[in-house]
Design a protein around this motif. Structure first.
Motif, PDB file in Angstrom:
ATOM      1  N   ASP A  96     -55.482  50.434  21.136  1.00 20.35           N
ATOM      2  CA  ASP A  96     -54.140  50.718  21.430  1.00 20.35           C
ATOM      3  C   ASP A  96     -53.455  50.610  20.156  1.00 20.35           C
ATOM      4  O   ASP A  96     -52.492  51.665  19.830  1.00 20.35           O
ATOM      5  N   ASN A 100     -51.124  53.894  18.344  1.00 17.23           N
ATOM      6  CA  ASN A 100     -49.690  53.374  18.445  1.00 17.23           C
ATOM      7  C   ASN A 100     -49.091  52.926  17.097  1.00 17.23           C
ATOM      8  O   ASN A 100     -48.265  52.084  17.379  1.00 17.23           O
ATOM      9  N   GLU A 108     -42.992  47.789  19.397  1.00 23.89           N
ATOM     10  CA  GLU A 108     -44.445  47.675  19.412  1.00 23.89           C
ATOM     11  C   GLU A 108     -44.944  47.920  21.041  1.00 23.89           C
ATOM     12  O   GLU A 108     -44.689  47.443  22.146  1.00 23.89           O
ATOM     13  N   ASN A 109     -46.250  48.698  20.945  1.00 27.95           N
ATOM     14  CA  ASN A 109     -47.015  49.054  22.189  1.00 27.95           C
ATOM     15  C   ASN A 109     -47.706  47.972  22.621  1.00 27.95           C
ATOM     16  O   ASN A 109     -47.961  46.944  21.692  1.00 27.95           O
ATOM     17  N   LEU A 240     -43.423  55.000  25.359  1.00 29.83           N
ATOM     18  CA  LEU A 240     -43.589  53.643  24.829  1.00 29.83           C
ATOM     19  C   LEU A 240     -44.238  52.821  26.206  1.00 29.83           C
ATOM     20  O   LEU A 240     -43.647  52.873  27.289  1.00 29.83           O
ATOM     21  N   VAL A 241     -45.445  52.269  25.873  1.00 30.93           N
ATOM     22  CA  VAL A 241     -45.908  51.315  27.129  1.00 30.93           C
ATOM     23  C   VAL A 241     -46.000  49.954  26.528  1.00 30.93           C
ATOM     24  O   VAL A 241     -46.757  49.658  25.232  1.00 30.93           O
ATOM     25  N   THR A 242     -45.424  49.072  27.086  1.00 34.55           N
ATOM     26  CA  THR A 242     -45.312  47.692  26.610  1.00 34.55           C
ATOM     27  C   THR A 242     -45.038  46.670  27.533  1.00 34.55           C
ATOM     28  O   THR A 242     -44.651  46.957  28.688  1.00 34.55           O
TER      29      THR A 242
END
Length: 288
Positions: A96, A100, A108-109, A240-242
């Motif tokens: 990840d 990213n 941040e991811n 964005l995945v967080t």
């Protein structure tokens, strides 16, 4: 009777302990897809070097094969033990991070996790996503902005979390209401978002399989610190995945899947006399 002799000489001779990497990689065909050739050659190199470095015993090799076999056998449509293995060895977070990389100041991811569900209902700003009435209520509020601080209109904020007992709705389909602690919110011109959920709680990853036994043998716990999941998409910006993590959680520095980043630890402030017991403010900064 004349014996047929194979006169084709391999590029590298017979397998030996010393030339194992070169011998195995030399068997690769000439027309292999370049990226596959690069990945597999490097895998062979590092795998052989690992075996040589630790002087792996026959019994250990057999144990490893059995471990991987059992890991595969416990996998199902609802459970992916190999991803859990990747997570707990830090590989998922490393992949990840490599994929990213973002400039300083951007959010941040972190790992996606196994419990996202497509199709969650689109809700109005300020709506409640907790449907089972359990847990300590929390107002989540903030903005979605670009790297220069400008609000982003039309950003889709997909959120999900566990319930007060540490389970996601898909883990308890006969107990929790459908879409419990889930929702999608779309920002207006000001980029603001707000919704009411619960203050998440920490929970253990599934530890009744091979990965759980591995953690126990290594003296590691299976817990994840409390967190809210976010997936934010907006036209012209990177997805964005967080998560945001509950500040002060016991497991922040020992997350079983290494998902915590310092910038993602969010304030959760106790509210006196408000409509919710807690409030968490957090701005998300997207990258074009």
């Amino acid at each position: 009777m004349t014996e047929t002799v194979n006169t084709q000489t391999p590029a590298i001779g017979y397998f030996t302990e010393e030339n194992s990497v070169a011998t195995v990689n030399a068997r690769m065909g000439k027309d292999v897809e370049p990226r596959l050739a690069t990945v597999m050659a490097s895998l062979v190199k590092h795998l052989h070097h690992f075996v040589r470095e630790v002087e792996l015993t026959q019994a250990e090799w057999e144990y490893a094969v059995d471990f991987l076999t059992k890991t595969g056998q416990i996998c199902s449509g609802e459970r992916q033990e190999f991803i859990l293995l990747s997570d707990t060895l830090g590989v998922s977070m490393l992949v990840d991070a490599i994929n990213n990389r973002r400039p300083e100041g951007a959010t941040e991811n972190t790992v996606f996790g196994p419990f996202h569900v497509e199709g969650a209902p689109v809700r109005e700003m300020g709506d409640k996503i907790c449907l089972d009435g359990k847990g300590e209520s929390c107002l989540f509020v903030g903005r979605v902005i670009d790297i220069d601080g400008r609000p982003i209109e039309g950003a889709r904020i997909d959120v999900w979390s566990d319930n007060a007992e540490g389970y996601y709705d898909v883990q308890q389909p006969d107990i929790q209401p459908k879409w419990n602690n889930r929702g999608v919110f779309v920002t207006g011109a000001d980029g603001h978002y707000s919704f009411v959920g619960i203050r998440p709680v920490s929970y253990p990853i599934p530890d009744d399989g091979p990965v759980g036994k591995m953690l126990a043998s290594l003296g590691r716990h299976p817990y994840r610190p409390a967190h809210m999941h976010y997936m934010i998409r907006a036209d012209g910006f990177q997805k964005l995945v967080t998560h945001t993590f509950v500040g002060g959680d016991t497991y922040l520095t020992s997350d079983a899947v290494f998902g915590v980043k310092k910038t993602l630890v969010a304030p959760f402030a106790r509210v006196d006399g408000g409509d919710t017991l807690w409030r968490s403010d957090f701005d998300f900064v997207l990258v074009p």
